[in-house]
Design a protein around this motif. Structure first.
Motif, PDB file in Angstrom:
ATOM      1  N   LYS A 281      -2.130  -2.554   0.588  1.00  0.00           N
ATOM      2  CA  LYS A 281      -2.089  -2.342  -0.862  1.00  0.00           C
ATOM      3  C   LYS A 281      -2.106  -3.678  -1.595  1.00  0.00           C
ATOM      4  O   LYS A 281      -2.701  -3.798  -2.668  1.00  0.00           O
ATOM      5  CB  LYS A 281      -0.849  -1.537  -1.243  1.00  0.00           C
ATOM      6  N   VAL A 282      -1.479  -4.682  -1.023  1.00  0.00           N
ATOM      7  CA  VAL A 282      -1.427  -5.999  -1.649  1.00  0.00           C
ATOM      8  C   VAL A 282      -2.777  -6.716  -1.520  1.00  0.00           C
ATOM      9  O   VAL A 282      -3.207  -7.419  -2.429  1.00  0.00           O
ATOM     10  CB  VAL A 282      -0.296  -6.844  -1.024  1.00  0.00           C
ATOM     11  N   THR A 283      -3.460  -6.535  -0.398  1.00  0.00           N
ATOM     12  CA  THR A 283      -4.732  -7.234  -0.190  1.00  0.00           C
ATOM     13  C   THR A 283      -5.918  -6.509  -0.812  1.00  0.00           C
ATOM     14  O   THR A 283      -6.917  -7.139  -1.128  1.00  0.00           O
ATOM     15  CB  THR A 283      -5.006  -7.444   1.312  1.00  0.00           C
ATOM     16  N   ASN A 284      -5.827  -5.214  -0.992  1.00  0.00           N
ATOM     17  CA  ASN A 284      -6.932  -4.444  -1.566  1.00  0.00           C
ATOM     18  C   ASN A 284      -6.569  -3.941  -2.955  1.00  0.00           C
ATOM     19  O   ASN A 284      -6.454  -2.751  -3.198  1.00  0.00           O
ATOM     20  CB  ASN A 284      -7.292  -3.260  -0.662  1.00  0.00           C
ATOM     21  N   THR A 285      -6.408  -4.865  -3.897  1.00  0.00           N
ATOM     22  CA  THR A 285      -6.033  -4.504  -5.257  1.00  0.00           C
ATOM     23  C   THR A 285      -7.258  -4.013  -6.030  1.00  0.00           C
ATOM     24  O   THR A 285      -8.398  -4.292  -5.634  1.00  0.00           O
ATOM     25  CB  THR A 285      -5.421  -5.710  -5.985  1.00  0.00           C
ATOM     26  N   PRO A 286      -7.056  -3.310  -7.124  1.00  0.00           N
ATOM     27  CA  PRO A 286      -8.186  -2.877  -7.950  1.00  0.00           C
ATOM     28  C   PRO A 286      -9.023  -4.046  -8.475  1.00  0.00           C
ATOM     29  O   PRO A 286     -10.235  -3.912  -8.655  1.00  0.00           O
ATOM     30  CB  PRO A 286      -7.521  -2.125  -9.107  1.00  0.00           C
ATOM     31  N   SER A 287      -8.404  -5.189  -8.692  1.00  0.00           N
ATOM     32  CA  SER A 287      -9.147  -6.368  -9.158  1.00  0.00           C
ATOM     33  C   SER A 287     -10.160  -6.817  -8.122  1.00  0.00           C
ATOM     34  O   SER A 287     -11.287  -7.200  -8.458  1.00  0.00           O
ATOM     35  CB  SER A 287      -8.181  -7.518  -9.454  1.00  0.00           C
ATOM     36  N   ARG A 288      -9.778  -6.771  -6.863  1.00  0.00           N
ATOM     37  CA  ARG A 288     -10.714  -7.149  -5.796  1.00  0.00           C
ATOM     38  C   ARG A 288     -11.859  -6.156  -5.727  1.00  0.00           C
ATOM     39  O   ARG A 288     -12.994  -6.524  -5.458  1.00  0.00           O
ATOM     40  CB  ARG A 288      -9.991  -7.219  -4.456  1.00  0.00           C
ATOM     41  N   GLY A 289     -11.559  -4.896  -5.984  1.00  0.00           N
ATOM     42  CA  GLY A 289     -12.609  -3.880  -6.015  1.00  0.00           C
ATOM     43  C   GLY A 289     -13.583  -4.096  -7.160  1.00  0.00           C
ATOM     44  O   GLY A 289     -14.738  -3.681  -7.089  1.00  0.00           O
TER      45      GLY A 289
ATOM     46  N   ARG B 241       3.611  -6.119 -10.434  1.00  0.00           N
ATOM     47  CA  ARG B 241       3.504  -4.706 -10.026  1.00  0.00           C
ATOM     48  C   ARG B 241       2.420  -3.969 -10.801  1.00  0.00           C
ATOM     49  O   ARG B 241       1.773  -3.080 -10.263  1.00  0.00           O
ATOM     50  CB  ARG B 241       4.841  -4.008 -10.182  1.00  0.00           C
ATOM     51  N   PHE B 242       2.229  -4.335 -12.062  1.00  0.00           N
ATOM     52  CA  PHE B 242       1.184  -3.692 -12.852  1.00  0.00           C
ATOM     53  C   PHE B 242      -0.184  -3.940 -12.223  1.00  0.00           C
ATOM     54  O   PHE B 242      -1.000  -3.034 -12.104  1.00  0.00           O
ATOM     55  CB  PHE B 242       1.208  -4.219 -14.291  1.00  0.00           C
ATOM     56  N   TYR B 243      -0.410  -5.194 -11.810  1.00  0.00           N
ATOM     57  CA  TYR B 243      -1.720  -5.534 -11.251  1.00  0.00           C
ATOM     58  C   TYR B 243      -1.904  -5.063  -9.807  1.00  0.00           C
ATOM     59  O   TYR B 243      -2.970  -5.252  -9.235  1.00  0.00           O
ATOM     60  CB  TYR B 243      -2.005  -7.026 -11.382  1.00  0.00           C
TER      61      TYR B 243
END
Length: 138
Positions: free
Chosen positions: A29-37, A79-81
């Protein structure tokens, strides 16, 4: 009830077992954040989060908040990000919201107007701009 098992101190609170092995978020969950997506690299994401935390720290000092309130704001920010993307949500706006919310949580509330003026001041100093004060029509 506290128990010492396998070299670790464990505390049982009802049905929740707290140990030093428990982590808040799984590594995926920490490595695959929505920002990376959304195409932001890990380095850029880290740098933006560092700038956001520095902004929270600076604003907390200007607002004369205790360190615990600033730390709470930084936790809210991180946590938001974990669930939202940096592409869709401005880090400065989130830092403002986080410091406002954390001040209330830690029982050192500040007015919204004071938080906005503080962030505006930080932006002016950072950009070395000499603008007039913000005019609010409230």
């Amino acid at each position: 009830m506290a128990v010492f098992v396998c070299g670790q101190h464990r505390t049982d609170y009802g049905h929740i077992l707290l140990t030093s092995d428990n982590i808040l978020h799984p590594p995926e969950k920490v490595t695959n954040t929505p920002s990376r997506g959304d195409g932001i690299t890990a380095e850029d994401e880290r740098d933006i989060k560092i700038v956001g935390c520095e902004l929270i720290q600076s604003s907390g000092l200007l607002l004369k908040l205790p360190q615990v309130a600033m730390a709470t704001a930084q936790i809210i920010f991180h946590r938001f990000y974990l669930v939202k993307s940096l592409v869709n949500h401005n880090y400065e706006h989130l830092a403002m919201a986080a410091i406002f919310l954390a001040a209330k949580i830690e029982e050192h509330p500040r007015r919204v107007r004071d938080v906005i003026n503080c962030f505006h001041h930080i932006r002016q100093v950072k950009g070395k701009k000499n603008h007039n004060a913000i005019r609010f029509y409230w």
